[in-house]
Every structure is written in C-alpha cells, then in structure tokens.
Design an enzyme around this catalytic site. Structure first.
Site, short mmCIF file in Angstrom:
data_model
loop_
_atom_site.label_atom_id
_atom_site.label_comp_id
_atom_site.label_asym_id
_atom_site.label_seq_id
_atom_site.Cartn_x
_atom_site.Cartn_y
_atom_site.Cartn_z
N PRO A 2 0.80 -1.21 0.00
CA PRO A 2 0.00 0.00 0.00
C PRO A 2 0.84 1.27 0.00
O PRO A 2 1.71 1.44 0.85
CB PRO A 2 -0.82 -0.10 1.29
CG PRO A 2 -0.14 -1.10 2.12
CD PRO A 2 0.77 -1.89 1.27
N GLU A 3 0.57 2.12 -0.95
CA GLU A 3 1.15 3.45 -0.97
C GLU A 3 0.01 4.43 -0.72
O GLU A 3 -1.10 4.01 -0.40
CB GLU A 3 1.84 3.70 -2.31
CG GLU A 3 2.91 2.63 -2.61
CD GLU A 3 3.69 2.89 -3.88
OE1 GLU A 3 3.87 4.07 -4.24
OE2 GLU A 3 4.10 1.92 -4.53
#
Length: 279
Positions: A2-3
């Site tokens: 996840p960014e």
DNA sequence: CAAGAATCCTGTCAGC
DNA sequence: TGCTGACAGGATTCTT
C-alpha cells in the site's frame, strides 16, 4: 503494497463502516507486529466511539471520542477485511479484530508483519515519532515546485531514492515514484539536486496527478471501497512502466529508437523507466 | 552527515 | 509434484 492512494482508499472504507460507531469488542491475536502492540490498546478500544479518520503519509489515524488516536500502518502486506460480526474463527494472519455495535467486523491482516499499530493522544499526532519527520503531503497546496527543489537541493542521491524518502515528500512508494517520474519525463537516475526549475515544475503536478488518478480509480471501482471478498481499498491499476519491463513504452515509436521499458535496480529496489523519454 | 546495505517476515512464482 | 532461490508495493537500523 500500500502506498498513499491505497492507504487513502482503505481509510475511506474504514470511515464508511466505523465512523460514528462504537467498538463493542476488540481482540488481539498476537503480542506484536513490527513492534509490540501498545499497552492498554484493547481496553481503550472497547466501548470507544469512533469520532473520525485522517491519513498522514501512509498512516491511518482513527480518532476516538475522548482524545486518543489509533495509528495504523499497513507495511508491505497489511490489509483490512470487513464482514459481519459474530464469527469466532480468526482468519490466517489476522492480528487485530474489531467488532462494532451495529454488527460489523474489521480485521487487520498482515502476513509479513511489517505493519504497526500505536495508541497516542490525538493532540500529539504531530509530534509522534513516526509522524514528526514526514515531509509535505503531496496533494496539499503547500507542496510546490519551490518547496520540492529546496528539499532536493543538497541531495546527492538519485531522484528515485530521494522521492522514496518519506522526509522529502510523504506517501510515495516504489510504484508511484516510478510512475510519477515517467509522467514527468525525468530519469530515476538523475541526481536529486538537479531536479529544479522546469523539472521540478513538471514533477510536482506529475506526482499529484498520478496519485489523484489512483485515488479516483479506487473510489469509482469499488462500492464503499469494499471488494466482494470483504477486502477494503484495493483496486485494479493500469501502470505505464511499473512491472512492464520489456514492453513498449507508450510514448515511443519502438525500436530502434527506444528499447521500451527497462528494469534496473537502485538501492536494492526495482526501478522501471524509459531511457529515451526520461532524462 | 548522508547514502547504501542489511534487516524484519511470509507468500508467490519461475525454473529445474 | 517438490524443491530452491529470487523477489515483493516499507521503513528502521546498522555500516561505510
């Protein structure tokens, strides 16, 4: 994985299920992730009403009535799963389970356990050890080309590494750095301090647009940000360069002028780029 | 000091 | 089909 856009989308999903609700039950299924869970976490969560959420960089902050915040980081493999409350079996690698008063269950799943959870006074969010050193939010108005080039001015490292540094700008990860540099036409190998002037003026909107499009894609492809399997926040992406080594660069005419998308390794991590259009 | 390497951990996938 | 090794979207901590 996840960014910033994924974290934002997960946060919005949590918001839809938890904001304004009361946490009737909280359970931990192991003592730690990256660090030990904070003392008193379950006691503080139990019976608490969720006042709201915010995101800072890749951190989710869940604010509770009474002035405390629960900080979540999803690490590399963290996920949030939702479903109906009631089942007592614990899915593999689910480390924290919350159940709301209105019958929903939220599970924090993280196989690699690089994620973390902390509990802190809401008033101290800005000075928390994990948040204090973060750079500007890339989608905020104060993230300007002038600010970015000032932050890069003394950096004798490739721009790729400088953008991964959360103190330069907060929330980018390996994928979005590759994508934003492609969009801006800047080589990931370029020395960070040389990204100024016109290049900085291209890079800031490229970062913004790359992130904003991903967030919009997450919002439009998922109803309430929930996948059919109950997973919050993830969605299909259409990368221009990430993971596309050996394929044609969409901006180039093809061989012999352009070899297409190449994969190189920088600071131990994969970088994807087009050497013809990224200078 | 800044920059790169090693590190935490499990799952997946390519290749044999 | 098993096995092995490489690799994975993060970020701290250790070395140079």
């Amino acid at each position: 994985m996840p960014e910033l856009p994924e974290v934002e989308t997960v946060m919005r999903g949590l918001q839809a299920r938890l904001e304004g609700r009361t946490i009737a039950r909280a359970r931990l299924h192991r003592p730690d992730l990256r660090w030990p869970f904070p003392a008193g976490l379950v006691a503080r969560l139990t019976g608490a009403r969720v006042a709201g959420f915010r995101r800072r960089a890749k951190y989710i902050l869940m604010r509770l009535d009474g002035g405390d915040s629960v900080l979540f980081h999803l690490g590399m493999s963290g996920r949030m799963l939702i479903g109906p409350a009631g089942a007592n079996d614990i899915p593999l690698h689910e480390h924290l389970t919350l159940e709301t008063g209105d019958g929903w269950r939220v599970g924090f799943v993280d196989p690699r356990r690089f994620g973390c959870v902390d509990l802190l006074p809401t008033a101290q969010e800005a000075t928390h050890r994990l948040l204090a050193g973060l750079g500007p939010e890339p989608l905020d108005a104060d993230f300007t080309p002038a600010l970015l080039s000032a932050a890069l001015a003394a950096r004798r490292t490739p721009i790729k590494a400088a953008l991964l540094d959360q103190g330069t700008v907060a929330g980018l990860g390996n994928i979005y750095v590759c994508e934003a540099l492609f969009r801006a036409g800047i080589s990931p190998l370029r020395l960070a301090q040389t990204v100024a002037g016109a290049r900085a003026a291209r890079l800031v909107p490229a970062i913004r647009a790359t992130l904003a499009e991903a967030i919009a894609a997450g919002g439009s492809s998922l109803r309430d940000y929930v996948q059919p399997d109950g997973e919050l926040g993830y969605f299909q992406h259409d990368w221009k360069v990430y993971g596309r080594a050996g394929t044609a660069c969409e901006r180039c005419p093809g061989p012999p002028g352009c070899a297409g998308v190449e994969r190189i390794v920088q600071a131990g991590r994969s970088t994807f780029y087009c050497r013809r259009t990224q200078r």
